[in-house]
Scaffold this motif. Structure first.
Motif, short mmCIF file in Angstrom:
data_model
loop_
_atom_site.label_atom_id
_atom_site.label_comp_id
_atom_site.label_asym_id
_atom_site.label_seq_id
_atom_site.Cartn_x
_atom_site.Cartn_y
_atom_site.Cartn_z
N GLN A 106 0.84 -1.20 0.00
CA GLN A 106 0.00 0.00 0.00
C GLN A 106 0.88 1.25 0.00
OE1 GLN A 106 -3.48 0.55 -0.19
NE2 GLN A 106 -2.68 2.61 -0.48
N THR A 107 1.90 1.28 0.85
CA THR A 107 2.75 2.47 0.89
C THR A 107 3.53 2.64 -0.41
OG1 THR A 107 4.52 1.29 2.07
CG2 THR A 107 2.92 2.50 3.41
N TYR B 117 1.11 4.12 -2.92
CA TYR B 117 0.88 5.53 -2.61
C TYR B 117 2.07 6.39 -3.05
CZ TYR B 117 0.69 9.82 0.07
OH TYR B 117 0.70 11.14 0.42
N ALA C 87 1.20 9.47 -5.39
CA ALA C 87 1.10 10.79 -4.75
C ALA C 87 1.56 11.94 -5.65
CB ALA C 87 1.83 10.81 -3.42
N LEU D 257 -1.38 10.07 2.98
CA LEU D 257 -1.62 8.76 3.56
C LEU D 257 -0.96 8.70 4.93
CD1 LEU D 257 -2.75 5.86 2.94
CD2 LEU D 257 -0.39 5.27 2.34
N LEU E 138 -6.29 7.65 4.35
CA LEU E 138 -5.92 8.58 3.28
C LEU E 138 -6.83 9.79 3.41
CD1 LEU E 138 -4.35 9.14 0.62
CD2 LEU E 138 -6.21 7.97 -0.57
#
Length: 100
Positions: A21-22, A25, A29, A43, A55
């Motif tokens: 997920q990170t 992101y 972003a 996030l 988020l």
């Protein structure tokens, strides 16, 4: 005139897959923040829970949010996220003005 849109999006990944997920992101972003009407796209990891995230998004208008949702990078991200998410994100839309 359209009101700004504020969203709080709760995301849970499958156990041990928070890094995916990170990583997603971090790729998204810069693209999202460059979109017309993006006021905030941040996030946050939930303290002590490596597979839970929040988020926070703010958009200048509903039109800007609609355009964001249709961008190729978001369509691609939405298609890829079920591979590591525990389920659909929970989207909470906030009123434009805080309560007194």
């Amino acid at each position: 005139m359209s009101q700004p849109i504020q969203l709080v999006i709760q995301i849970t990944t499958q156990p041990g897959r928070g890094k995916e997920q990170t990583d997603a992101y971090e790729r998204l972003a810069p693209l999202v923040r460059a979109e017309d009407g993006c006021l905030q796209y941040d996030l946050h990891q939930v303290t002590g829970e490596p597979d839970r995230f929040v988020l926070i998004e703010r958009w200048a208008s509903q039109e800007a949010l609609d355009a964001h949702d249709a961008t190729p990078h978001m369509v691609e991200a939405d298609a890829a996220s079920p591979a590591f998410r525990a389920g659909p994100a929970v989207v909470v839309r906030l009123d434009a003005e805080p309560l007194a």
